[in-house]
Design an enzyme around this catalytic site. Sequence first.
Site, short mmCIF file in Angstrom:
data_model
loop_
_atom_site.label_atom_id
_atom_site.label_comp_id
_atom_site.label_asym_id
_atom_site.label_seq_id
_atom_site.Cartn_x
_atom_site.Cartn_y
_atom_site.Cartn_z
N ASP A 1 0.82 -1.21 0.00
CA ASP A 1 0.00 0.00 0.00
C ASP A 1 0.85 1.26 0.00
OD1 ASP A 1 -2.26 -1.47 -0.11
OD2 ASP A 1 -2.98 -1.03 1.89
N CYS B 1 1.31 -8.25 5.97
CA CYS B 1 1.01 -6.84 5.69
C CYS B 1 -0.46 -6.52 5.46
CB CYS B 1 1.89 -6.36 4.54
SG CYS B 1 3.53 -5.85 5.11
N ASP B 2 -0.69 -5.30 4.98
CA ASP B 2 -1.97 -4.62 5.05
C ASP B 2 -3.15 -5.39 4.45
OD1 ASP B 2 0.00 -2.75 5.66
OD2 ASP B 2 -1.17 -1.09 4.90
N LYS B 3 -2.97 -6.08 3.36
CA LYS B 3 -4.08 -6.78 2.72
C LYS B 3 -3.88 -8.30 2.75
CE LYS B 3 -6.07 -2.97 2.03
NZ LYS B 3 -4.98 -2.17 2.57
N GLU C 1 -6.66 4.39 0.00
CA GLU C 1 -5.98 5.08 1.09
C GLU C 1 -5.40 6.39 0.55
OE1 GLU C 1 -4.19 1.50 3.88
OE2 GLU C 1 -2.83 2.79 2.76
N SER D 1 -4.43 5.19 5.58
CA SER D 1 -3.42 4.23 6.01
C SER D 1 -3.41 4.19 7.52
CB SER D 1 -2.05 4.66 5.50
OG SER D 1 -1.02 3.97 6.17
#
Length: 651
Positions: free
Chosen positions: A122, A164-166, A514, A540
């Site tokens: 991201d 991580c994020d996803k 984001e 974020s």
Amino acid sequence: MNATGFQALVESDRGTFEVQTAAAGPAGRLPLTAEMLLERPSGDVFGLTQNAGMGWDPRELGRPQFLMLGTNGGLRAADGRPIALGYHTGHWEIGLLMQAAAEELVAQECLPFAAFCSDPCDGRTQGTVGMMDSLAYRNDAAIVLRRLVRSLPTRRGVLGIATCDKGLPAMMMTLAAMRALPVVLVPGGVTLPPTNGEDAGKVQSIGARFAHGELTLEQAQDLGCRACGSPGGGCQFLGTAATSQVVGEALGLSLPHSALAPSGQPIWTDMARRSARALVSLAARGITAASIVTDAAIRNAMVVHAAFGGSTNLLLHTPAIAHAAGLRRPTVEDWSAVNRRVPRLVDTLPNGPHPTVRAFLAGGVPEVMLHLRRLGLLEESALTVSGETLSRVLDWWEGSERRHVLRERLRRADGVAPEDVIMDPERARARGLTSTVTFPRGNLAPEGSVIKSTAIDPSVVDADGIYRKTGPARVFVREKDAIAAIKNPGPGGIKSGDVLVLICRGPLGAGMEEIYQITAALKHLSFGKHVAVITDARFSGVSTGACIGHVGPEALAGGPIGKVRDGDTIRIVIDRNRLEGSVDLVGEAGRAFSAEDGARVLASRAPRPDLSPDPDIPDDTRLWAALQQAGGGTWGGCVYDVDAIIGALRR
């Protein structure tokens, strides 16, 4: 880059033409029985053929089979050098975790399998078309990962490894959906901060600071180069990656003190080995995901999220995990109630000074849970992948050698008291830590919105703990125009006192991207704390400041935020103690009026003529946006609720 001639592209060395046309194949016999040949599906039998064909000793093919799923990216040489880069440090090293776990499974006389579904960065896609795929990717990855599990019908359990994020929320959705299987989550850990430099959150603002003369070109080059102190793990702040690790452990899906381990270090690979051991033990005891991911586990995860001061993106991911598990999805009211009860206890980046590795050394999730336990905020009967209840886990943690040695290590290595990173409620209150999130409503957000109220700069908060801002709207429908205005030091640029309104960036407009390049720039510009942001996009996890997102309805769904004009007067009130807030239109063309009158003004206006989806939004993401809207929308976790979608199609 060089252009290559045709002959060099199509011709090969003559020695490559000596093509072998048959081979002996593996030696030995498959461990087949008459019952297997008569009763088992042909796929089970053919699978053994494939296993032998890949080179595994046929004598060991009758062992229990376990699947490891990873979000690996890039190609590493044996010495760690990159052969081909991944997208980010978060998936760069986790092949080492998979190797350690596989070796432990073999030592447990099991047969390991590995499959992969890599994930995006991201940070890399901020401000690009790639960001429009970010949230949609989570659902896609969860679908792929679930299909991979079902495509190995003989697996006895699943080990999910992600950072991580996803990729990590997708992995948790997958594990939660495997209700009849034993599952364990291995978080990929964190990267170290540089010895001398900026963290990976702050460094993303070097463009804006350079534009305003607050950094030289040479400083930007130097800081940008060394922000990642080590080559693997999620970023050093409590953003979405780190918060997802914390939530995974709080759900009971990870072994105690797994989240936020420093990537690549022995304590990190040891975690993978013990996690593999735990998976085999769960299978032996018949403990499955349905026993771990329960309503109580979801509630515990929400409480721990609040205590850490975690990313607002988990307001999207936690309901999605609950939905995958077949549980009730938490609502805005549930989140609000939790955040009113639970104090923030953790003082890490981006809300505080400490990188996430210090939170790990200070005791991580179980240390925070000890404080929450004393406050009576946890459901201690919840089962964890250790095979024991949370109560038993916390009893162990309190007296463990691991706890005392690592907390002392933090004192010696960094000169930091663990009590200054993870605090008891009294200390946290004295240090000014406030509860995590507030959900403002008002005539611009009738369905609600969210702000990480604990991350508003204290210097712009009044003595009574209330942030009050009234200012002129600067409205943008494209993120690139908004960031250009922030970087513009001239008359047309964003200035102190403005309220930046960014619309058409929700699910229907841009995949609910984001907008960290905007919030990062404002945080690290000298005047940025005097600018507020209102948007139907999301932030974020590293975002801070007076940033209100998830505004509902979004502009393209008919939300009143889509009727705001340049120069309108907007009033924001956020009570960081009572966790109440409002965001309202209160003036136009020099005329002031009440919030109630503002609602009538908005109702009388037509939508802005420039409202439109981003012309670059991919068709894949447009489809995701339509499906998730039918499935409950943003506040429902942006999930695919199959029954709701089918019902909508039949109408």
